[in-house]
Scaffold this motif. Structure first.
Motif, PDB file in Angstrom:
ATOM      1  N   ALA A 104     -21.119  84.949 -60.004  1.00 24.76           N
ATOM      2  CA  ALA A 104     -20.929  85.247 -61.423  1.00 24.76           C
ATOM      3  C   ALA A 104     -22.117  85.986 -62.008  1.00 24.76           C
ATOM      4  N   GLN A 105     -23.290  85.767 -61.445  1.00 21.89           N
ATOM      5  CA  GLN A 105     -24.480  86.484 -61.902  1.00 21.89           C
ATOM      6  C   GLN A 105     -24.484  87.909 -61.372  1.00 21.89           C
ATOM      7  N   ILE A 144     -31.508  69.173 -60.766  1.00 25.20           N
ATOM      8  CA  ILE A 144     -30.550  70.283 -60.751  1.00 25.20           C
ATOM      9  C   ILE A 144     -31.157  71.538 -61.366  1.00 25.20           C
ATOM     10  N   ALA A 145     -31.916  71.373 -62.423  1.00 21.20           N
ATOM     11  CA  ALA A 145     -32.550  72.536 -63.043  1.00 21.20           C
ATOM     12  C   ALA A 145     -33.505  73.223 -62.078  1.00 21.20           C
ATOM     13  N   ALA A 187     -21.337  74.169 -55.378  1.00 21.31           N
ATOM     14  CA  ALA A 187     -20.807  75.135 -56.339  1.00 21.31           C
ATOM     15  C   ALA A 187     -21.749  76.304 -56.592  1.00 21.31           C
ATOM     16  N   ALA A 188     -22.958  76.256 -56.041  1.00 21.96           N
ATOM     17  CA  ALA A 188     -23.970  77.274 -56.349  1.00 21.96           C
ATOM     18  C   ALA A 188     -23.513  78.675 -55.966  1.00 21.96           C
ATOM     19  N   ILE A 189     -22.674  78.806 -54.930  1.00 18.85           N
ATOM     20  CA  ILE A 189     -22.237  80.141 -54.512  1.00 18.85           C
ATOM     21  C   ILE A 189     -21.471  80.841 -55.625  1.00 18.85           C
ATOM     22  N   ALA A 190     -20.747  80.090 -56.440  1.00 22.25           N
ATOM     23  CA  ALA A 190     -20.011  80.700 -57.549  1.00 22.25           C
ATOM     24  C   ALA A 190     -20.962  81.167 -58.641  1.00 22.25           C
ATOM     25  N   GLY A 246     -32.739  79.374 -60.924  1.00 22.95           N
ATOM     26  CA  GLY A 246     -32.865  80.790 -60.597  1.00 22.95           C
ATOM     27  C   GLY A 246     -31.542  81.527 -60.603  1.00 22.95           C
ATOM     28  N   LEU A 247     -30.443  80.782 -60.632  1.00 26.20           N
ATOM     29  CA  LEU A 247     -29.110  81.396 -60.625  1.00 26.20           C
ATOM     30  C   LEU A 247     -28.486  81.455 -62.015  1.00 26.20           C
TER      31      LEU A 247
END
Length: 563
Positions: A104-105, A133-134, A97-100, A139-140
């Motif tokens: 969003a950033q 996870i943190a 899900a990191a791409i989202a 960074g995102l």
């Protein structure tokens, strides 16, 4: 498939031993954020959230990949004006899900990623799917981890502030698997906002006065309108009417920020074009002749200006957190726009009126499509022109990333009732999940996804989600057998070299039909118009596989012919 639960008014819930972390999180999503839809790839680490979502009035939409869930939630946020929400399982789901979060950033959107985490105390080196996870998402987006029920109120308040900030963005809420069923106390009242509405209004008035003074002194001003003008209320507060009133009253050309082409009716007399990666050279040359650029609700970044501001161009940036070249004016851009649009403006001098007419004439000329016969496929200008003629007045168009979008931006004018969803950050894979989300949100409207063959096969599997729900979008695929954007860079930087841009694609018509979607192939220009007519008339989705020219790789330039 999409599993729908009839929305209902959320219960206050039992405020005793039966009131758990799960109940509190669901009430936060429904009552605090106003969300009614949860996109997910189910996982065992957050089953209580999924099992009780329907009771809280949240509809579950089960997708096929976490990236698709993230893109769909982003699109839903854009359409509703509320935060988009997705829920995923442990570190693999969070990684997918990191791409989202990145999208969003880069293109400020309120997005909440709920992660069902590994149990408390799990070793990130030896525990199952227990990667920190943190550490890898921090960074995102802010990562808020709930270590126990006692810390839940503070965690939810931190999420709320990030999602409701003047510049919204993504936030990650991690709830370990063994925390969901812990008893939780009643939620405390939210802390008051640090800045009152009256303070924002006064600051907006001061900033509007400074902008007005600069506009009246300029000879060749331009306004660049950006995403934050949509305001916290989303579609109900669309700024098109205010922009038109200001542009026409002040004799001011209005340009639209990257991927914000639907902010203003493209037929408005003050509309001067759209600044994106494929902006025509003539538009950029005309912008270089301006003496004032007011950036309202965005930042003057490298896409908007294609480099440093030209000599003699004064830049004013009105933004809650201004950055970039020029003079920063920290203010609420929605309040500033409303103030400026409500003022009386003196009649613009003749030279200023001619400056505005020149922008409108240039944009009108650039929008005229002139597709050419091509030896290797259909000139995509023909598809864009036909789409521009046939889109219903309330259509929603979603765009994936790729050179094909340059034709859409140039030859598909958007009216006041139409929407366009695309990512300023350039992530591939947004088009189909966004269109599926739009079709589910607005089943009565025509939804069209325009994608390349590269982006389609990244997240096109989400057509299964739409088809299962009985409401898939129209998908127009520009297939030139290449990662076309990179191919353009390749032929400039390494002519004659193979940098891995060629693609070998499956039978996309057969692939679409395997989902239960009607589909056809377009290989000649004369097939475009009737095929598009059939596609737009379909009520359960359609796929047009257009074999497009690789030589005509972009609306602004061709690839050089190879020997």
């Amino acid at each position: 498939m999409a599993t729908a639960t009839a929305p209902r008014t959320p219960d206050a819930g039992p405020q005793g031993t039966d009131w758990t972390v799960t109940h509190a999180v669901l009430r936060f999503l429904r009552a605090e954020l106003g969300c009614d839809r949860l996109f997910t790839v189910p996982g065992e680490a957050f089953l209580p959230l999924l099992g009780r979502a329907g009771e809280a009035g949240l509809e579950l939409v089960t997708v096929r990949h976490e990236a698709g869930a993230g893109f769909a939630a982003l699109a839903d946020a854009r359409l509703t004006g509320r935060p988009g929400v997705l829920a995923v399982n442990r570190s693999p789901g969070a990684a997918n899900a990191a791409i989202a979060l990145d999208a969003a950033q880069a293109d400020p959107t309120a997005l909440l990623l709920v992660v069902g985490g590994a149990e408390r105390g799990a070793d990130p080196r030896t525990g199952f799917q227990a990667t920190d996870i943190a550490a890898f998402l921090g960074g995102l987006a802010p990562v808020v981890t709930v270590t126990g029920a006692a810390g839940l109120p503070a965690a939810l308040e931190r999420c709320r502030r990030a999602l409701r900030a003047a510049v919204p963005g993504p936030v990650v809420l991690v709830v370990p698997e063994d925390v969901w069923e812990e008893p939780a106390g009643p939620a405390p009242a939210a802390d008051p906002e640090p800045c009152t509405a009256s303070e924002r209004r006064r600051n907006g008035q001061r900033t509007a006065a400074a902008v007005r003074e600069a506009l009246l002194a300029a000879e060749r001003p331009v306004l660049l309108a950006g995403r934050l003008l949509r305001g916290p209320g989303g579609p109900a507060e669309r700024p098109g009417a205010l922009l038109a009133r200001l542009g026409e009253g002040a004799g001011l050309p209005v340009l639209l920020g990257n991927k914000q082409q639907d902010l203003l009716d493209n037929a408005a007399p003050c509309y001067g074009g759209h600044l994106h990666l494929g902006t025509p050279r003539a538009t950029r040359e005309r912008l270089a002749g301006a003496d004032l650029l007011v950036v309202l609700g965005d930042r003057a970044d490298t896409v908007h200006l294609a480099g440093p501001p030209p000599p003699g161009l004064r830049v004013l940036t009105v933004h809650p957190e201004p950055a970039g070249p020029g003079e920063p004016l920290a203010a609420d851009p929605v309040a500033v726009l409303a103030e400026l649009a409500g003022q009386d403006w003196p009649e613009a001098p003749a030279a200023r009126r001619e400056w505005l007419r020149g922008w409108r004439a240039l944009e009108t000329a650039l929008a005229q499509a002139a597709p050419q016969p091509r030896p290797d496929g259909v000139d995509f200008a023909a598809v864009a022109a036909a789409l521009g003629r046939r889109l219903p007045p309330d259509a929603i168009v979603t765009l994936d990333a790729g050179n094909f979008s340059s034709w859409i931006h140039r030859h598909v004018p958007l009216g006041a009732g139409q929407r366009q969803l695309a990512l300023a950050g350039g992530s591939m894979g947004f088009g189909v999940p966004a269109a599926v989300a739009a079709a589910l949100r607005h089943p009565d409207r025509t939804v069209v996804a325009v994608v390349g063959d590269g982006g389609l096969l990244m997240t096109g599997n989400e057509l299964a989600t739409g088809c299962a729900a009985g409401r898939a979008p129209v998908v127009v695929v520009a297939d030139n057998g290449s990662y076309g954007t990179i191919r353009g860079h390749q032929d400039r930087a390494f002519p004659g070299r193979d940098c891995g841009t060629d693609l070998v694609n499956p039978d996309l018509v057969g692939w679409a039909r395997s989902f239960g979607l009607a589909a056809e192939r377009v290989e000649e220009p004369h097939q475009v118009e009737p095929a598009l007519r059939r596609a737009l008339a379909a009520r359960r989705g359609y796929l047009l596989h257009v074999r497009t020219s690789l030589q005509a790789v972009h609306a602004n330039f061709d690839l050089p012919r190879r020997a």
